[in-house]
Design an enzyme around this catalytic site. Structure first.
Site, PDB file in Angstrom:
ATOM      1  CD  GLU A 266      32.863 -24.550  64.602  1.00  0.00           C
ATOM      2  OE1 GLU A 266      32.394 -24.644  63.443  1.00  0.00           O
ATOM      3  OE2 GLU A 266      32.189 -24.268  65.585  1.00  0.00           O
ATOM      4  CG  HIS A 284      29.632 -21.997  65.428  1.00  0.00           C
ATOM      5  ND1 HIS A 284      29.796 -23.356  65.379  1.00  0.00           N
ATOM      6  CD2 HIS A 284      28.288 -21.795  65.310  1.00  0.00           C
ATOM      7  CE1 HIS A 284      28.627 -23.953  65.231  1.00  0.00           C
ATOM      8  NE2 HIS A 284      27.694 -23.023  65.186  1.00  0.00           N
TER       9      HIS A 284
HETATM   10  C1  DGY Z   1      23.240 -24.338  66.773  1.00  0.00           C
HETATM   11  O1  DGY Z   1      22.420 -24.011  67.630  1.00  0.00           O
HETATM   12  O2  DGY Z   1      23.259 -25.458  66.266  1.00  0.00           O
HETATM   13  C2  DGY Z   1      24.223 -23.301  66.347  1.00  0.00           C
HETATM   14  O3  DGY Z   1      25.161 -23.785  65.475  1.00  0.00           O
HETATM   15  C3  DGY Z   1      24.865 -22.671  67.540  1.00  0.00           C
HETATM   16  O4  DGY Z   1      24.018 -21.798  68.061  1.00  0.00           O
END
Ligand code: DGY
Length: 320
Positions: A266, A284
């Protein structure tokens, strides 16, 4: 005056809390990750960092920020931070749990249904003008009712997914570090070993945090255990799945579909992965609701304000 470095653009709700509490804000005014050297330079005299999951906060950053008292992560996951090292240095690390549980669980269910019922292919088909007549075998998907859902990781989000899924008539199986007896009582969920779960579940949804133990938890061997035509959903962290093994599983038509919100590399999504039409790829956005993102900003800022006032943060990932 205390000073905080905010590593990227965040909702105004968080910045307002700093203003109200007379904390000076230095901000990287971008959505893109700041480089390590720039972060160190700009945060040099800051008492706090508000970081995002796109920022890797490692020991060398921590060592270069002599005034640092807290790293407040704008996410529930905190695998981007060397939190053990920070704790050793007496620096708080905090995250934003709870407030994004519903948003992420909703998105997971959305992905599950979209994958099971071929939303992506059906949308493309319709836009291409191919919808000429109602057809008895057009875009046949999989019904949820009565099928087995395997949840890997039953923390807050995994549980919220289980509750929603039970409402659709899915039978809940789970794998977790510990048994969850309330979940078993409330939803008749059954605990299974990971291998056992992969063998019998039609739908599999991943909700573990990323740790050295969960890195590539789903690899070639695990794909081989899955049922033919399984649906795999991942809204946790990309590195939990070995993406090369996933591509192989898709190539060999082992999976009916996959719904991914997170990726091993990513924000890069490999060409190999992009070639499959039967999978859904999201950028995401698990917690991307106005409500969740604003509350995340508020809690991340409040954690910093608390520490700067000599109080305990609201949501530490571990106590000092
Ligand atoms: C997190 O909060 O860990 C999510 O992946 C993003 O909001």
């Amino acid at each position: 005056m205390n000073k905080v470095f905010v590593t990227a653009i965040i909702p105004k709700a968080g910045i307002d809390i700093f203003k109200k509490n007379k904390v000076q804000v230095v901000q990287h005014d971008s959505y893109l990750p700041i480089s390590k050297s720039e972060l160190i330079r700009k945060a040099k005299d800051c008492d706090a960092i508000l970081s995002l999951l796109i920022n890797k906060i490692d020991s060398s950053i921590i060592n270069n920020l002599p005034k640092l008292k807290i790293i407040s992560n704008y996410a529930v996951g905190y695998n981007n931070i060397d939190f053990l090292y920070a704790s050793k240095k007496n620096i708080w690390v905090t995250n934003t749990p709870d407030i994004l549980t519903n948003a992420t669980a909703d998105l997971t269910l959305g992905l599950l249904i979209a994958c099971a019922r071929k939303f992506r292919e059906a949308d493309i088909f319709t836009r291409k003008g191919k919808f000429k007549s109602w057809q008895s075998d057009l875009m046949l998907g999989k019904e949820l009712h009565g099928k087995n859902l395997g949840i890997i990781g039953t923390g807050r989000i995994g549980k919220a997914v289980a509750t929603r899924a039970a409402g659709f008539g899915l039978k809940i199986f789970y794998n977790n570090l510990e048994r969850d007896l309330p979940l078993e009582m409330e939803l008749k969920a059954k605990y299974l070993s990971l291998d056992g779960l992969l063998r019998i579940c039609d739908f599999i949804s991943i909700h573990t945090p990323l740790t050295p133990k969960t890195y590539h938890l789903i690899d070639k061997k695990k794909f081989a255990l899955m049922k033919q035509d399984a649906v795999l959903i991942n809204t946790s962290r990309g590195e939990v799945i070995d993406e090369r093994a996933l591509v192989q599983a898709l190539k060999s038509k082992k999976l009916f579909s996959a719904g991914l919100d997170v990726y091993e590399f990513e924000p890069k999504i490999t060409k190999e992965l992009q070639q499959f039409e039967n999978i859904i790829l999201l950028p995401h956005i698990g917690s991307a609701t106005e409500e969740a993102r604003n509350k995340m900003a508020e809690i991340a800022a409040q954690n910093i304000v608390n520490v700067l006032k000599g109080k305990k943060p609201l949501t530490p990932v571990m106590n000092l």
